[in-house]
Design a protein around this motif. Structure first.
Motif, PDB file in Angstrom:
ATOM      1  N   LEU A  44      37.729  88.520 -47.356  1.00 59.24           N
ATOM      2  CA  LEU A  44      37.250  88.203 -48.698  1.00 59.24           C
ATOM      3  C   LEU A  44      36.110  87.201 -48.675  1.00 59.24           C
ATOM      4  CD1 LEU A  44      37.532  88.446 -51.758  1.00 59.24           C
ATOM      5  CD2 LEU A  44      39.274  86.649 -51.670  1.00 59.24           C
ATOM      6  N   TYR A  45      36.173  86.222 -47.763  1.00 57.12           N
ATOM      7  CA  TYR A  45      35.126  85.199 -47.753  1.00 57.12           C
ATOM      8  C   TYR A  45      33.757  85.806 -47.488  1.00 57.12           C
ATOM      9  CZ  TYR A  45      33.945  84.863 -42.781  1.00 57.12           C
ATOM     10  OH  TYR A  45      33.464  85.117 -41.523  1.00 57.12           O
ATOM     11  N   ALA A  46      33.707  86.876 -46.668  1.00 56.28           N
ATOM     12  CA  ALA A  46      32.425  87.523 -46.391  1.00 56.28           C
ATOM     13  C   ALA A  46      31.853  88.128 -47.664  1.00 56.28           C
ATOM     14  CB  ALA A  46      32.598  88.605 -45.321  1.00 56.28           C
ATOM     15  N   ASP A  47      32.721  88.713 -48.474  1.00 52.48           N
ATOM     16  CA  ASP A  47      32.292  89.294 -49.737  1.00 52.48           C
ATOM     17  C   ASP A  47      31.774  88.221 -50.685  1.00 52.48           C
ATOM     18  OD1 ASP A  47      32.010  91.396 -51.664  1.00 52.48           O
ATOM     19  OD2 ASP A  47      33.820  90.666 -52.647  1.00 52.48           O
ATOM     20  N   GLU A  48      32.470  87.085 -50.743  1.00 54.02           N
ATOM     21  CA  GLU A  48      32.067  85.999 -51.630  1.00 54.02           C
ATOM     22  C   GLU A  48      30.741  85.383 -51.187  1.00 54.02           C
ATOM     23  OE1 GLU A  48      33.490  85.050 -54.442  1.00 54.02           O
ATOM     24  OE2 GLU A  48      34.972  86.637 -54.240  1.00 54.02           O
ATOM     25  N   VAL A  49      30.585  85.187 -49.892  1.00 53.70           N
ATOM     26  CA  VAL A  49      29.335  84.617 -49.380  1.00 53.70           C
ATOM     27  C   VAL A  49      28.175  85.567 -49.646  1.00 53.70           C
ATOM     28  CG1 VAL A  49      28.081  83.935 -47.302  1.00 53.70           C
ATOM     29  CG2 VAL A  49      30.430  83.178 -47.635  1.00 53.70           C
ATOM     30  N   GLN A  50      28.415  86.845 -49.416  1.00 55.46           N
ATOM     31  CA  GLN A  50      27.350  87.820 -49.651  1.00 55.46           C
ATOM     32  C   GLN A  50      26.943  87.838 -51.120  1.00 55.46           C
ATOM     33  OE1 GLN A  50      27.775  91.786 -47.924  1.00 55.46           O
ATOM     34  NE2 GLN A  50      26.914  92.694 -49.784  1.00 55.46           N
ATOM     35  N   ARG A  51      27.913  87.797 -52.010  1.00 58.08           N
ATOM     36  CA  ARG A  51      27.595  87.801 -53.445  1.00 58.08           C
ATOM     37  C   ARG A  51      26.801  86.543 -53.815  1.00 58.08           C
ATOM     38  NH1 ARG A  51      28.280  89.480 -58.438  1.00 58.08           N
ATOM     39  NH2 ARG A  51      28.730  87.991 -60.105  1.00 58.08           N
ATOM     40  N   GLY A  52      27.233  85.396 -53.319  1.00 58.76           N
ATOM     41  CA  GLY A  52      26.515  84.159 -53.605  1.00 58.76           C
ATOM     42  C   GLY A  52      25.100  84.200 -53.059  1.00 58.76           C
ATOM     43  N   PHE A  53      24.938  84.765 -51.884  1.00 62.88           N
ATOM     44  CA  PHE A  53      23.627  84.889 -51.257  1.00 62.88           C
ATOM     45  C   PHE A  53      22.714  85.763 -52.120  1.00 62.88           C
ATOM     46  CE2 PHE A  53      20.529  86.457 -48.214  1.00 62.88           C
ATOM     47  CZ  PHE A  53      20.307  85.375 -47.375  1.00 62.88           C
ATOM     48  N   GLU A  54      23.248  86.887 -52.594  1.00 59.85           N
ATOM     49  CA  GLU A  54      22.462  87.807 -53.407  1.00 59.85           C
ATOM     50  C   GLU A  54      22.096  87.196 -54.753  1.00 59.85           C
ATOM     51  OE1 GLU A  54      25.156  91.100 -53.415  1.00 59.85           O
ATOM     52  OE2 GLU A  54      24.092  92.130 -51.811  1.00 59.85           O
ATOM     53  N   VAL A  55      23.054  86.504 -55.373  1.00 60.23           N
ATOM     54  CA  VAL A  55      22.788  85.894 -56.678  1.00 60.23           C
ATOM     55  C   VAL A  55      21.695  84.830 -56.564  1.00 60.23           C
ATOM     56  CG1 VAL A  55      23.764  84.410 -58.474  1.00 60.23           C
ATOM     57  CG2 VAL A  55      25.050  86.390 -57.661  1.00 60.23           C
ATOM     58  N   GLU A  56      21.766  84.012 -55.519  1.00 63.71           N
ATOM     59  CA  GLU A  56      20.769  82.958 -55.344  1.00 63.71           C
ATOM     60  C   GLU A  56      19.388  83.559 -55.075  1.00 63.71           C
ATOM     61  OE1 GLU A  56      19.416  79.171 -55.558  1.00 63.71           O
ATOM     62  OE2 GLU A  56      21.441  79.920 -56.006  1.00 63.71           O
ATOM     63  N   CYS A  57      19.338  84.620 -54.279  1.00 70.40           N
ATOM     64  CA  CYS A  57      18.061  85.286 -54.033  1.00 70.40           C
ATOM     65  C   CYS A  57      17.512  85.885 -55.321  1.00 70.40           C
ATOM     66  CB  CYS A  57      18.226  86.379 -52.970  1.00 70.40           C
ATOM     67  SG  CYS A  57      18.371  85.756 -51.283  1.00 70.40           S
ATOM     68  N   TRP A  58      18.391  86.416 -56.149  1.00 72.57           N
ATOM     69  CA  TRP A  58      17.973  86.987 -57.435  1.00 72.57           C
ATOM     70  C   TRP A  58      17.348  85.910 -58.313  1.00 72.57           C
ATOM     71  CZ3 TRP A  58      20.652  86.295 -62.322  1.00 72.57           C
ATOM     72  CH2 TRP A  58      20.108  87.057 -63.362  1.00 72.57           C
ATOM     73  N   ARG A  69      15.852  83.319 -57.336  1.00 73.73           N
ATOM     74  CA  ARG A  69      14.604  82.863 -56.735  1.00 73.73           C
ATOM     75  C   ARG A  69      13.572  83.976 -56.603  1.00 73.73           C
ATOM     76  NH1 ARG A  69      15.130  77.926 -53.876  1.00 73.73           N
ATOM     77  NH2 ARG A  69      17.215  77.027 -54.093  1.00 73.73           N
ATOM     78  N   GLY A  70      13.910  85.171 -57.085  1.00 74.88           N
ATOM     79  CA  GLY A  70      12.969  86.279 -57.030  1.00 74.88           C
ATOM     80  C   GLY A  70      12.727  86.823 -55.641  1.00 74.88           C
ATOM     81  N   GLN A  71      13.741  86.750 -54.771  1.00 70.53           N
ATOM     82  CA  GLN A  71      13.590  87.252 -53.409  1.00 70.53           C
ATOM     83  C   GLN A  71      14.502  88.448 -53.159  1.00 70.53           C
ATOM     84  OE1 GLN A  71      13.981  83.199 -51.399  1.00 70.53           O
ATOM     85  NE2 GLN A  71      12.271  84.090 -50.260  1.00 70.53           N
ATOM     86  N   THR A  72      14.045  89.315 -52.301  1.00 71.58           N
ATOM     87  CA  THR A  72      14.797  90.507 -51.942  1.00 71.58           C
ATOM     88  C   THR A  72      15.798  90.182 -50.835  1.00 71.58           C
ATOM     89  OG1 THR A  72      12.878  91.869 -52.473  1.00 71.58           O
ATOM     90  CG2 THR A  72      14.594  92.893 -51.151  1.00 71.58           C
ATOM     91  N   VAL A  73      16.928  90.909 -50.828  1.00 74.82           N
ATOM     92  CA  VAL A  73      17.947  90.727 -49.796  1.00 74.82           C
ATOM     93  C   VAL A  73      17.976  91.949 -48.888  1.00 74.82           C
ATOM     94  CG1 VAL A  73      20.395  90.407 -49.318  1.00 74.82           C
ATOM     95  CG2 VAL A  73      19.359  89.281 -51.290  1.00 74.82           C
ATOM     96  N   LEU A  74      17.950  91.702 -47.604  1.00 70.80           N
ATOM     97  CA  LEU A  74      18.074  92.773 -46.624  1.00 70.80           C
ATOM     98  C   LEU A  74      19.350  92.536 -45.825  1.00 70.80           C
ATOM     99  CD1 LEU A  74      16.729  95.284 -45.442  1.00 70.80           C
ATOM    100  CD2 LEU A  74      15.521  93.814 -43.825  1.00 70.80           C
ATOM    101  N   LEU A  75      20.297  93.457 -45.922  1.00 73.24           N
ATOM    102  CA  LEU A  75      21.584  93.322 -45.240  1.00 73.24           C
ATOM    103  C   LEU A  75      21.548  94.051 -43.904  1.00 73.24           C
ATOM    104  CD1 LEU A  75      24.043  93.978 -48.212  1.00 73.24           C
ATOM    105  CD2 LEU A  75      23.256  91.780 -47.323  1.00 73.24           C
ATOM    106  N   GLY A  76      22.159  93.440 -42.899  1.00 70.62           N
ATOM    107  CA  GLY A  76      22.248  94.062 -41.588  1.00 70.62           C
ATOM    108  C   GLY A  76      23.640  93.912 -41.024  1.00 70.62           C
TER     109      GLY A  76
END
Length: 257
Positions: free
Chosen positions: A100-114, A116-123
């Motif tokens: 679950l923590y991976a999901d929460e971190v990923q969501r927080g990462f995406e929201v913050e990038c949003w 700041r107007g930055q794109t997210v690239l997942l690998g």
């Protein structure tokens, strides 16, 4: 069908390619009438600006990368722990089930990038020594964050840190020039031990889990220290390799607590 280029749009609008580029990158720098003429030509030609080209012009991609191994280590839903213990964690990944923590971190990462107007690239790694995929994503982003895992042991992190900013989540060793984001392991474990003692009257404890990551090591050390301070008996302080315990054993343990 040939792909429409910036040259086609420039010819249709009667402007330079630089003006077309500025229309999409810095519209405030282009006269309204000229900007509308360029946009009209782009619509007529079904032109889509190239993010790679804009990145080359700016010297930045405008994207941040998030790299994870953790989506590949969870067992499929409903499987027994004993079966999971014998599986190759990279052999049959189930990306629908992961910590679950991976999901929460990923969501927080995406929201913050949003914000700041930055794109997210997942690998995601496809094998334990999958160095190619992380270097590939690193070459397309302005900065890279990655989750800790034993799969990262063979990654060329030192080389990556010299080329782009790298942030490691839940891991640090003080040798790499990376930014490290870690949690308050000591404070959290102390609070847990105190709760079990003060609220539930527990007098004997053990730590369940394998010490495969930085966080787990710090938590185990904090557990030993706090338990000793509170006079807690630790006949078996570390119950290593938690996958060796049956589901019934874990359920009974949780009910007892």
């Amino acid at each position: 069908m040939r792909k429409t280029t910036v040259y086609d749009v420039a010819e249709r609008a009667g402007v330079s390619t630089a003006t077309v580029s500025f229309t999409f990158r810095r519209p405030d720098k282009v006269k309204p009438a000229t900007r509308e003429r360029v946009l009209k030509a782009a619509r007529e030609l079904d032109y889509v600006p190239s993010a790679n080209a804009r990145g080359l012009a700016r010297g930045k991609t405008g994207a941040l990368g998030l790299y994870s191994f953790d989506m590949l280590i969870e067992r499929p839903q409903g499987s027994d722990l004993e079966d999971f213990a014998t599986e190759d964690i990279f052999e049959r990944p189930d990306v629908l089930v992961y910590p679950l923590y991976a999901d929460e971190v990923q969501r927080g990462f995406e929201v913050e990038c949003w914000h700041r107007g930055q794109t997210v690239l997942l690998g995601t790694a496809v094998s334990k020594r999958d160095n190619g995929s992380i270097t590939d994503i690193a070459g397309r982003v302005d900065g890279l964050a990655l989750f800790p895992n034993r799969g990262t042991d063979d990654l060329p992190l030192a080389r990556l840190c010299r080329s782009i900013p790298v942030v490691r989540i839940g891991e640090t060793d003080g040798e790499l020039p990376s930014a490290d984001v870690i949690c308050d392991n000591e404070g959290g474990i102390a609070a847990l031990v105190d709760h079990l003692v003060d609220v539930h009257g527990v007098t004997e404890m053990s730590f369940i889990g394998e010490l495969a990551t930085y966080d787990m090591h710090r938590r185990f050390e904090a557990f030993q220290s706090r338990a000793a301070e509170r006079g807690i008996a630790m006949g078996r302080p570390l119950l290593d390799d938690s996958t060796s315990f049956s589901r019934e054993w874990l359920v009974n343990l949780c009910e007892a607590i």
